[in-house]
Design a protein around this motif. Structure first.
Motif, PDB file in Angstrom:
ATOM      1  N   LEU A   1       0.832  -1.199   0.000  1.00 38.70           N
ATOM      2  CA  LEU A   1       0.000   0.000   0.000  1.00 38.70           C
ATOM      3  C   LEU A   1       0.868   1.250   0.000  1.00 38.70           C
ATOM      4  N   ILE A   2       0.535   2.176  -0.890  1.00 37.80           N
ATOM      5  CA  ILE A   2       1.215   3.482  -0.905  1.00 37.80           C
ATOM      6  C   ILE A   2       0.144   4.505  -0.532  1.00 37.80           C
ATOM      7  N   ARG A   3       0.266   5.038   0.679  1.00 41.02           N
ATOM      8  CA  ARG A   3      -0.747   5.966   1.194  1.00 41.02           C
ATOM      9  C   ARG A   3      -0.293   7.381   0.901  1.00 41.02           C
ATOM     10  N   VAL A   4      -1.095   8.131   0.140  1.00 39.70           N
ATOM     11  CA  VAL A   4      -0.664   9.470  -0.284  1.00 39.70           C
ATOM     12  C   VAL A   4      -1.665  10.526   0.175  1.00 39.70           C
ATOM     13  N   PRO A   5      -1.191  11.789   0.353  1.00 41.55           N
ATOM     14  CA  PRO A   5      -2.093  12.877   0.734  1.00 41.55           C
ATOM     15  C   PRO A   5      -3.171  13.135  -0.335  1.00 41.55           C
ATOM     16  N   TRP A   6      -4.253  13.809   0.062  1.00 44.78           N
ATOM     17  CA  TRP A   6      -5.424  14.027  -0.805  1.00 44.78           C
ATOM     18  C   TRP A   6      -5.082  14.737  -2.110  1.00 44.78           C
ATOM     19  N   ASP A   7      -4.051  15.637  -2.085  1.00 48.47           N
ATOM     20  CA  ASP A   7      -3.763  16.450  -3.277  1.00 48.47           C
ATOM     21  C   ASP A   7      -2.489  15.979  -3.988  1.00 48.47           C
ATOM     22  N   TYR A   8      -2.016  14.792  -3.647  1.00 43.79           N
ATOM     23  CA  TYR A   8      -0.771  14.259  -4.221  1.00 43.79           C
ATOM     24  C   TYR A   8      -1.019  13.807  -5.662  1.00 43.79           C
ATOM     25  N   ASP A   9      -0.076  14.109  -6.544  1.00 46.75           N
ATOM     26  CA  ASP A   9      -0.248  13.671  -7.937  1.00 46.75           C
ATOM     27  C   ASP A   9       0.206  12.216  -8.076  1.00 46.75           C
ATOM     28  N   PHE A  10      -0.720  11.309  -7.778  1.00 45.83           N
ATOM     29  CA  PHE A  10      -0.404   9.876  -7.800  1.00 45.83           C
ATOM     30  C   PHE A  10      -0.272   9.351  -9.229  1.00 45.83           C
ATOM     31  N   THR A  11      -0.674  10.148 -10.221  1.00 43.24           N
ATOM     32  CA  THR A  11      -0.643   9.647 -11.602  1.00 43.24           C
ATOM     33  C   THR A  11       0.797   9.377 -12.054  1.00 43.24           C
ATOM     34  N   GLN A  12       1.768  10.013 -11.361  1.00 42.47           N
ATOM     35  CA  GLN A  12       3.180   9.801 -11.722  1.00 42.47           C
ATOM     36  C   GLN A  12       3.741   8.526 -11.081  1.00 42.47           C
ATOM     37  N   LEU A  13       2.976   7.880 -10.193  1.00 37.99           N
ATOM     38  CA  LEU A  13       3.483   6.680  -9.506  1.00 37.99           C
ATOM     39  C   LEU A  13       3.243   5.429 -10.351  1.00 37.99           C
ATOM     40  N   ASP A  14       4.026   4.407 -10.013  1.00 39.03           N
ATOM     41  CA  ASP A  14       3.843   3.110 -10.664  1.00 39.03           C
ATOM     42  C   ASP A  14       2.933   2.287  -9.733  1.00 39.03           C
ATOM     43  N   TYR A  15       1.724   1.972 -10.170  1.00 41.21           N
ATOM     44  CA  TYR A  15       0.800   1.225  -9.306  1.00 41.21           C
ATOM     45  C   TYR A  15      -0.118   0.336 -10.140  1.00 41.21           C
ATOM     46  N   ASP A  16      -0.801  -0.601  -9.441  1.00 42.57           N
ATOM     47  CA  ASP A  16      -1.687  -1.546 -10.141  1.00 42.57           C
ATOM     48  C   ASP A  16      -3.165  -1.201  -9.953  1.00 42.57           C
ATOM     49  N   GLY A  17      -3.476  -0.537  -8.850  1.00 45.80           N
ATOM     50  CA  GLY A  17      -4.875  -0.200  -8.581  1.00 45.80           C
ATOM     51  C   GLY A  17      -4.936   1.030  -7.706  1.00 45.80           C
ATOM     52  N   LEU A  18      -6.052   1.768  -7.824  1.00 48.32           N
ATOM     53  CA  LEU A  18      -6.199   3.033  -7.110  1.00 48.32           C
ATOM     54  C   LEU A  18      -7.378   2.946  -6.156  1.00 48.32           C
ATOM     55  N   PHE A  19      -7.158   3.414  -4.915  1.00 49.81           N
ATOM     56  CA  PHE A  19      -8.236   3.422  -3.933  1.00 49.81           C
ATOM     57  C   PHE A  19      -8.428   4.846  -3.403  1.00 49.81           C
ATOM     58  N   LEU A  20      -9.711   5.269  -3.284  1.00 55.02           N
ATOM     59  CA  LEU A  20     -10.039   6.608  -2.767  1.00 55.02           C
ATOM     60  C   LEU A  20     -10.795   6.459  -1.465  1.00 55.02           C
ATOM     61  N   SER A  21     -10.298   7.103  -0.421  1.00 57.06           N
ATOM     62  CA  SER A  21     -10.841   6.864   0.920  1.00 57.06           C
ATOM     63  C   SER A  21     -12.080   7.707   1.227  1.00 57.06           C
ATOM     64  N   ASN A  22     -12.648   7.407   2.366  1.00 56.30           N
ATOM     65  CA  ASN A  22     -13.670   8.244   3.006  1.00 56.30           C
ATOM     66  C   ASN A  22     -13.029   9.556   3.462  1.00 56.30           C
ATOM     67  N   GLY A  23     -13.838  10.490   3.920  1.00 52.86           N
ATOM     68  CA  GLY A  23     -13.295  11.738   4.436  1.00 52.86           C
ATOM     69  C   GLY A  23     -14.393  12.714   4.790  1.00 52.86           C
ATOM     70  N   PRO A  24     -14.027  13.789   5.514  1.00 54.61           N
ATOM     71  CA  PRO A  24     -15.040  14.726   6.010  1.00 54.61           C
ATOM     72  C   PRO A  24     -15.475  15.781   4.986  1.00 54.61           C
ATOM     73  N   GLY A  25     -16.631  16.374   5.244  1.00 58.23           N
ATOM     74  CA  GLY A  25     -17.056  17.577   4.526  1.00 58.23           C
ATOM     75  C   GLY A  25     -17.620  17.331   3.144  1.00 58.23           C
ATOM     76  N   ASP A  26     -17.691  18.448   2.413  1.00 61.72           N
ATOM     77  CA  ASP A  26     -18.298  18.461   1.080  1.00 61.72           C
ATOM     78  C   ASP A  26     -17.268  17.957   0.060  1.00 61.72           C
ATOM     79  N   PRO A  27     -17.618  16.923  -0.722  1.00 61.52           N
ATOM     80  CA  PRO A  27     -16.631  16.376  -1.676  1.00 61.52           C
ATOM     81  C   PRO A  27     -16.157  17.408  -2.698  1.00 61.52           C
ATOM     82  N   LYS A  28     -16.969  18.446  -2.935  1.00 63.03           N
ATOM     83  CA  LYS A  28     -16.580  19.436  -3.954  1.00 63.03           C
ATOM     84  C   LYS A  28     -15.382  20.278  -3.512  1.00 63.03           C
TER      85      LYS A  28
END
Ligand SMILES: NC(=O)CC[C@H](N)C(=O)O
Length: 358
Positions: free
Chosen positions: A196-223
């Motif tokens: 697992l590579i755990r990254v901050p909410w605004d991290y540009d993960f598109t530059q990482l080498d990975y097999d699958g992407l997971f988006l977590s729960n979190g507080p407030g308005d998604p917008k």
């Protein structure tokens, strides 16, 4: 016990007694009908900024467990602190008894300077919140404070970690975008064959080498999570499997071009029934959300994956051809039923299939 008040934006004032920290706090008042699970609920970062009303009439009687670590994350709690802004209960049990208890609920709240109010008619309060919708409110001790609307803030930025962390040594490399993740999501992955590579909410993960992407729960308005949505839109152009839970589901809906809206009073409990679209199969799920995806706004290649059997709202979405899916409910539970934990296996099967096809 000191006297405190709970004041709502509609002018309602309820008198009660203080437990936890004797201090004032403001936020959005929401209710949960879960019968147990306050150690998990209170540490779920999705509750940041909210004053939580528990409808179960007696709270605190099993205390709070001591911390234990597992792979450097908590084995017990859903994050490393109490996230609710305040707690409202009917009867607070000053005595507790449980083999795993290390302290009382009141002492635990004091550690994090979070106020609790007890002796409140939580049935009256919940009826009001159901009629009027979630309301702003404040627990007032000695000092009066202004009302505060947490949904106007980027709460995700406040609870997301500052840096990247790595866990596990499994064969599937999963990026977890941490918008305020519950640790049981991490545990569910680590029990499977995952690195697992755990990254901050605004991290540009598109530059990482990975097999699958997971988006977590979190507080407030998604917008508020425009940076995550922007990176997610890039990931949606590719074919690597994507799985989102709760806020993560809302972010997938927004990135796909759909819209989200605020529910009147949300779903917070451990017995929310959902039906899988296209089947007669239903599941009892753990939920904690105030927003939902509007399925009518989704582009034609997306469909509703689960529907809430109480109010018909969208409980998850799915891409018609690519391995992208999400749930508005919590398959990782903690607290609540584990009936839908198989969705982590479904996601990892999709990851394995994607890798085999490369
Ligand atoms: N548990 C969550 O991820 C909650 C998502 C979002 N903050 C909501 O209230 O709808």
């Amino acid at each position: 016990m000191n006297q405190v008040k709970l004041i709502l934006e509609d002018g309602t004032e309820l008198e009660g007694e203080s437990f936890g920290a004797y201090t004032s706090a403001a936020g959005e008042v929401v209710f949960s009908t879960a019968m147990t699970g306050y150690p998990e609920n209170l540490t779920d970062p999705s509750f940041a900024g909210q004053i939580l009303v528990l409808t179960y009439p007696m709270v605190g009687n099993y205390g709070v467990p001591g911390e234990e670590l597992y792979e450097s994350i908590s084995r017990i709690f859903e994050s490393d602190k109490v996230h609710v802004a305040g707690l409202v209960v009917n009867y607070y049990s000053q005595e507790h008894s449980h083999w795993h208890a290390a302290k009382s609920l009141g002492d635990w709240l004091k550690e994090y300077n979070i106020p609790g109010i007890c002796g409140v008619d939580t049935r009256l309060l919940t009826k009001k919140l159901r009629e009027k919708g979630a309301l702003l409110g404040k627990i007032v001790a000695e000092e009066d404070i202004p009302m505060h609307d947490p949904n106007l803030e980027n709460l995700v930025a406040q609870v997301s970690p500052a840096g990247v962390q790595h866990y596990g040594h499994g064969q599937h490399k999963i990026v977890l975008v941490d918008c305020g993740t519950k640790t049981n999501i991490i545990r569910c992955f680590l029990e499977r064959d995952v690195e697992l590579i755990r990254v901050p909410w605004d991290y540009d993960f598109t530059q990482l080498d990975y097999d699958g992407l997971f988006l977590s729960n979190g507080p407030g308005d998604p917008k508020m999570c425009q940076a995550t949505i922007k990176h997610l839109q890039k990931a949606l152009q590719q074919d690597k499997p994507i799985f989102g839970i709760c806020l993560g589901s809302q972010l997938m809906g927004l990135a796909a071009g759909g819209d989200t809206f605020k529910l009147k009073y949300g779903h917070r409990s451990h017995n929310q029934p959902v039906k899988r679209t296209g089947t007669q199969r239903s599941y009892i799920t753990s939920q904690n959300h105030g927003f939902a995806v509007d399925p009518k706004t989704l582009p034609s290649e997306w469909t509703m994956l689960f529907e809430n059997l109480n109010d018909g709202t969208c409980e998850g979405i799915q891409h018609q051809t690519k391995p992208f899916f999400s749930t508005q409910f919590h398959p990782e539970a903690a607290g609540g039923p584990q009936d839908t934990e198989f969705l982590f296996d479904d996601f990892l099967k999709a990851v394995a299939a994607y890798k085999a096809a490369q």
